[in-house]
Design an enzyme around this catalytic site. Structure first.
Site, PDB file in Angstrom:
ATOM      1  N   LYS A 158      -3.345  21.176  -6.079  1.00  0.00           N
ATOM      2  CA  LYS A 158      -3.018  20.333  -4.995  1.00  0.00           C
ATOM      3  C   LYS A 158      -1.294  20.502  -5.014  1.00  0.00           C
ATOM      4  O   LYS A 158      -0.682  20.452  -5.530  1.00  0.00           O
ATOM      5  CB  LYS A 158      -2.746  19.333  -5.261  1.00  0.00           C
ATOM      6  CG  LYS A 158      -2.860  17.183  -4.311  1.00  0.00           C
ATOM      7  CD  LYS A 158      -3.141  16.197  -4.909  1.00  0.00           C
ATOM      8  CE  LYS A 158      -3.198  14.844  -4.470  1.00  0.00           C
ATOM      9  NZ  LYS A 158      -3.066  14.904  -2.812  1.00  0.00           N
TER      10      LYS A 158
HETATM   11  C1  LIG Z   1      -4.758  17.834   2.239  1.00  0.00           C
HETATM   12  C2  LIG Z   1      -5.576  16.148   1.381  1.00  0.00           C
HETATM   13  N1  LIG Z   1      -6.959  16.303   1.834  1.00  0.00           N
HETATM   14  C3  LIG Z   1      -7.409  15.858   0.748  1.00  0.00           C
HETATM   15  C4  LIG Z   1      -7.007  14.730   0.367  1.00  0.00           C
HETATM   16  C5  LIG Z   1      -7.357  13.020  -0.469  1.00  0.00           C
HETATM   17  O1  LIG Z   1      -7.852  13.731  -1.810  1.00  0.00           O
HETATM   18  P1  LIG Z   1      -8.224  12.474  -2.909  1.00  0.00           P
HETATM   19  O2  LIG Z   1      -7.055  11.666  -3.048  1.00  0.00           O
HETATM   20  O3  LIG Z   1      -8.878  13.011  -3.937  1.00  0.00           O
HETATM   21  O4  LIG Z   1      -9.520  11.459  -2.163  1.00  0.00           O
HETATM   22  C6  LIG Z   1      -5.978  14.516   0.071  1.00  0.00           C
HETATM   23  C7  LIG Z   1      -5.094  12.606  -0.685  1.00  0.00           C
HETATM   24  N2  LIG Z   1      -3.713  13.110  -0.261  1.00  0.00           N
HETATM   25  C8  LIG Z   1      -2.842  11.843  -1.483  1.00  0.00           C
HETATM   26  C9  LIG Z   1      -1.528  12.397  -0.948  1.00  0.00           C
HETATM   27  C10 LIG Z   1      -0.835  11.377   0.183  1.00  0.00           C
HETATM   28  C11 LIG Z   1       0.473  11.444   0.212  1.00  0.00           C
HETATM   29  O5  LIG Z   1       0.789  11.099   1.437  1.00  0.00           O
HETATM   30  O6  LIG Z   1       1.393  11.745  -0.576  1.00  0.00           O
HETATM   31  C12 LIG Z   1      -3.343  11.407  -2.009  1.00  0.00           C
HETATM   32  O7  LIG Z   1      -3.525  10.178  -1.262  1.00  0.00           O
HETATM   33  O8  LIG Z   1      -2.870  10.125  -2.588  1.00  0.00           O
HETATM   34  C13 LIG Z   1      -4.801  15.498   0.807  1.00  0.00           C
HETATM   35  O9  LIG Z   1      -3.476  15.367   0.109  1.00  0.00           O
END
Ligand SMILES: Cc1[nH+]cc(COP(=O)(O)O)c(CN[C@@H](CCC(=O)O)C(=O)O)c1O
Length: 305
Positions: A158
């Site tokens: 991330k």
């Molecule tokens: C690209 C991406 N794909 C999938 C996910 C889902 O991952 P998880 O949260 O572990 O289920 C997130 C989280 N995106 C984070 C950031 C959002 C933002 O705008 O900043 C979040 O959901 O916290 C992503 O950034």
């Protein structure tokens, strides 16, 4: 505008929000090498709980390892600091943002004399895609921006720099009147949204993209477990945009997005416009994160403000 809270944890100390600042020659500002997490705490009635805290902290450190960044704290220190920050800010629920990054020191691509700095901020964050989104679903368009090739950007990290791709996709979608972008991978298969994973429901089968170019979402993992426990068949399988077009249901999921139904993609209504399976999953998901399903107590790190 993000709602301020009193304190931010910064390199081991809780400092007032407005004092949590860095120099403009911070390496990460110029070269994008930092890692972050998105985590939620939920009000569970008599206390609160951070959802799947160990998994998020582990991914935070894994993301750093992929970028050859050494976070100068232990996983336990970060875990404790997250809870301490929530308590210091008297947050019974809300969003948690750890970030670790190469700080100011040397300039130039190679970070050699640049300390790794770490912050943890918490703030209230309601429905990520708008108040109606969780209830009515959202409108989505296929992005003109392709999700990273897996050897161009390290998509299991991330990483801050990965999100330039997400920002461009989101800006384009919103400017074109949509709520979110659907991104395809370099082979043209459905990948994920700018900040969330995707599932479709077709002929009673729940399907999600395999772990190729996507972030390995913790919400995605949680929903796969919960859906199987509810008796659904869940598969991880590549699918194309036109399979999404003819799906019966579709939804995005993520810490911020939670479970957000998709009602339309590229001006095509998804299914009948009703999403019974997504709704059933969404209802169970919120029971789980709010501590109302004892089967998932292990996913909750409880605390009291
Ligand atoms: C690209 C991406 N794909 C999938 C996910 C889902 O991952 P998880 O949260 O572990 O289920 C997130 C989280 N995106 C984070 C950031 C959002 C933002 O705008 O900043 C979040 O959901 O916290 C992503 O950034």
């Amino acid at each position: 505008m993000v709602q301020k809270t009193p304190y931010i944890w910064f390199d081991g100390n809780l400092v007032p929000w407005d004092e949590a600042q860095v120099h403009v020659l911070t390496h990460a500002l110029h070269y994008g090498v930092g890692v972050f997490e998105g985590i939620r705490a939920y009000n569970c009635g008599d206390c609160s709980a951070v959802f799947r805290l160990p998994e998020h902290v582990r991914r935070f450190f894994d993301s750093a390892r992929i970028l050859r960044m050494t976070i100068p704290h232990s996983e336990q220190t970060i875990t404790d600091a997250i809870v301490d920050t929530l308590k210091a800010n008297n947050m019974k629920e809300g969003y948690i943002r750890p970030l670790s990054f190469f700080g100011a020191g040397a300039m130039g691509v190679l970070p050699k004399d640049n300390p790794v700095q770490t912050i943890i901020a918490t703030w209230p964050w309601g429905a990520y895609l708008g108040e109606d989104a969780l209830e009515k679903g959202i409108r989505v368009c296929t992005s003109s921006f392709t999700r990273h090739h897996v050897n161009v950007m390290m998509t299991k990290s991330k990483a801050v720099g990965n999100y330039v791709n997400s920002v461009l996709a989101k800006m384009e979608a919103v400017d074109d009147g949509y709520d979110e972008a659907l991104m395809l991978d370099t082979n043209g298969y459905v990948s994920e949204a700018s900040g969330a994973n995707i599932f479709i429901v077709r002929r009673g089968i729940i399907k999600t993209t395999p772990l190729t170019s996507i972030l390995e979402g913790i919400t995605r993992d949680s929903l796969m477990v919960v859906a199987k426990a509810m008796g659904y068949t869940v598969v991880e399988q590549q699918f194309t945009r036109d399979e999404l077009y003819v799906a019966d249901e579709a939804f995005f999921c993520g810490t911020a997005a939670e479970l957000t139904p998709i009602r339309e993609v590229d001006r095509r209504q998804i299914g009948t416009g009703e999403f019974p399976i997504s709704r059933a999953l969404q209802k169970e998901f919120f029971k789980v994160v709010q501590g109302q399903d004892p089967a998932y107590e292990g996913w909750l790190h409880r605390y009291s403000c």
